[in-house]
Enzyme design. Structure first.
Site, short mmCIF file in Angstrom:
data_model
loop_
_atom_site.label_atom_id
_atom_site.label_comp_id
_atom_site.label_asym_id
_atom_site.label_seq_id
_atom_site.Cartn_x
_atom_site.Cartn_y
_atom_site.Cartn_z
CG LEU A 23 -2.04 -1.11 1.12
CD1 LEU A 23 -2.97 -1.03 2.32
CD2 LEU A 23 -2.84 -1.01 -0.17
CG HIS A 136 2.40 2.30 4.24
ND1 HIS A 136 1.18 2.31 4.87
CD2 HIS A 136 2.64 1.01 3.91
CE1 HIS A 136 0.70 1.08 4.92
NE2 HIS A 136 1.57 0.27 4.35
CG HIS A 137 -3.10 4.70 1.45
ND1 HIS A 137 -3.55 5.95 1.84
CD2 HIS A 137 -3.90 4.34 0.40
CE1 HIS A 137 -4.55 6.32 1.07
NE2 HIS A 137 -4.79 5.38 0.19
CB SER A 138 -0.26 3.94 7.45
OG SER A 138 1.15 3.85 7.27
CG ASN A 294 -4.83 8.11 4.82
OD1 ASN A 294 -4.94 8.02 3.61
ND2 ASN A 294 -3.80 7.58 5.48
#
Length: 455
Positions: A23, A136-138, A294
């Site tokens: 991700l 990273h998407h986090s 996010n």
């Protein structure tokens, strides 16, 4: 140390639940000239890394996920660890670059270090080089990911870029308003929760309702494909003005046409209930652009892939997106994510892992539209000619499309599963054709207006 938000930690749990996915979100900068020396590049990037502490922090998780993960300073942070150098084989063309980007999307980021990486790509044809920045998407969503990239570029003159809003101290009257809201909470909260529930009802129904069987949804492997489509942003805006639509409406219309072409090429009937698409929606305030995390919600409209006429397709997209926005689904989902932050982390983490093992059959693709820099960027004094977005795929989505604006450019980065989506070039071609068709219709409409005829 700072706790991860529910959605941020959710991306880590999702990645852990599926060994086939990575991700990481990427931005690929195509830059003029030759790259700087390694020492010079480290010096340029160091200034950007210094501006954001999150780029020097790693994730620390509790045993068995009994507590919320936290961001903590990496005591052994070394910028050189996050920079790699590579080169394209001759002739250094776009297919070779896209193959490299696909490979980067396959590789997971090292959890023992801050979750980002920069890859210098030499020998790009046309006296150019590339810089792939992946996080990273986090750590980031689309908007904050671009802000990370901007921080790594050369400083921009203040008059050419929006400045981060200055923080200020609350006035006594504002604090009094906060207190009043607190006293009214027992009355307001039930009404608020009922409103959230009503807004979430259509979204929840979409999530649990399977669509017609479609080759776009199914198991995926480890390998990826990546292709690019391009459009001129002024032309897309002109189409929107001609038909009373937004840029995002025009973009989704092009995406719908491209998926129609893809399904027809696979001998599948493009029925109206065949393709529900995930459309992330930014929930950021103006100042939130500069916060790494996010801040997104989502809408789940059906794409009108059954509609053959481009203008009618745009009108349907515009009506559907207006309806989804008016129902407040994105705002309601965002509110639920905020409430999730108050729940015990362990059950939520275990629940995400469990859900990730159940095959979702309600969504067939993802399309995310991210507004990028309106001004030209440079790195080490070298012009950034283009920015290409790259997003991962997961949850049985065999394709995903990221759309990024930069100056007067609009770029579509299309990611596909290597084995089950070998024909994603059809999507790229379809996007270009649809925008050209809409542009021709927009010109006809402009010339047909009485005021245009008098000019």
């Amino acid at each position: 140390m700072t706790e991860l938000r529910p959605l941020d930690s959710g991306f880590i749990e999702l990645e852990d639940a599926d060994r086939h996915i990575s991700l990481g979100i990427g931005a690929v900068a195509i830059i003029s000239g030759t790259p700087p020396s390694r020492d010079d590049l480290i010096g340029v990037l160091a200034k950007g890394v210094e501006q954001n502490v999150r780029l020097r922090q790693k994730v620390r998780r509790a045993p068995l996920d009994l507590a919320t993960p936290v961001w903590e300073d990496d005591p052994n942070f070394d910028l050189a660890h996050h920079i790699r150098w590579t080169a394209l084989p001759a002739p250094g063309d776009e297919p070779a670059l896209c193959e490299l980007v696909a490979t980067e999307l396959e590789e997971r980021l090292d959890r023992d270090h801050p979750l980002w990486q920069a890859v210098v790509v030499e020998h790009l044809a046309g006296d150019r080089w590339a810089l792939i920045v992946k996080a990273h998407h986090s750590l980031v969503d689309g908007v904050s990911g671009i802000s990370v990239f901007e921080n790594l570029c050369d400083p921009v003159a203040p008059e050419t870029v929006e400045a981060a809003p200055a923080s200020r101290v609350r006035t006594a009257m504002e604090w009094l308003d906060v207190a009043r809201q607190g006293f009214r909470l027992p009355v307001v909260m039930p009404r608020y929760l009922m409103g959230v529930a009503r807004s979430l009802a259509p979204l929840a129904a979409a999530v649990v309702s399977p669509t017609a069987q479609c080759s776009l949804n199914g198991p995926i492997g480890r390998q990826r494909r990546y292709v690019v489509a391009r459009a001129a942003l002024p032309e897309v805006r002109a189409i929107g003005r001609a038909f009373g639509a937004t840029v995002n409406d025009v973009v989704l219309t092009a995406v719908a046409a491209a998926y129609r072409d893809l399904l027809l090429s696979r001998n599948e009937r493009p029925s109206p209930d065949k393709l529900r698409i995930l459309v992330p929606v930014s929930m950021r305030s103006t100042e939130g652009k500069y916060t790494l995390a996010n801040h997104v919600s989502a809408m789940l409209p059906f794409l009108p892939i059954n509609v053959a006429d481009p203008v009618e397709r745009l009108e349907v997209i515009h009506a559907r997106m207006t309806k989804h926005k008016s129902r407040g689904e994105a705002r309601a989902e965002s509110s639920m994510l905020e409430l999730a932050g108050r729940l015990p982390f362990a059950p939520m983490a275990w629940g995400i892992r469990l859900l990730a093992r159940f095959p979702q059959r309600s969504v067939g693709a993802l399309a995310t539209n991210v507004p990028g820099p309106r001004h030209e960027l440079t790195i080490g004094g070298r012009r950034v000619l283009e920015l290409l977005p790259a997003v991962p795929i997961a949850m049985r989505l065999r394709t995903a499309i990221a759309i990024l604006s930069y100056a007067d450019h609009l770029t579509f980065g299309i990611t596909g599963d290597y084995d089950t989506a070998p024909d994603i070039a059809v999507i790229a071609d379809g996007i270009g054709r649809e925008i050209q068709r809409l542009l021709e219709h927009a010109e006809v409409r402009r010339l047909a207006r009485p005021e245009a005829a008098r000019e």
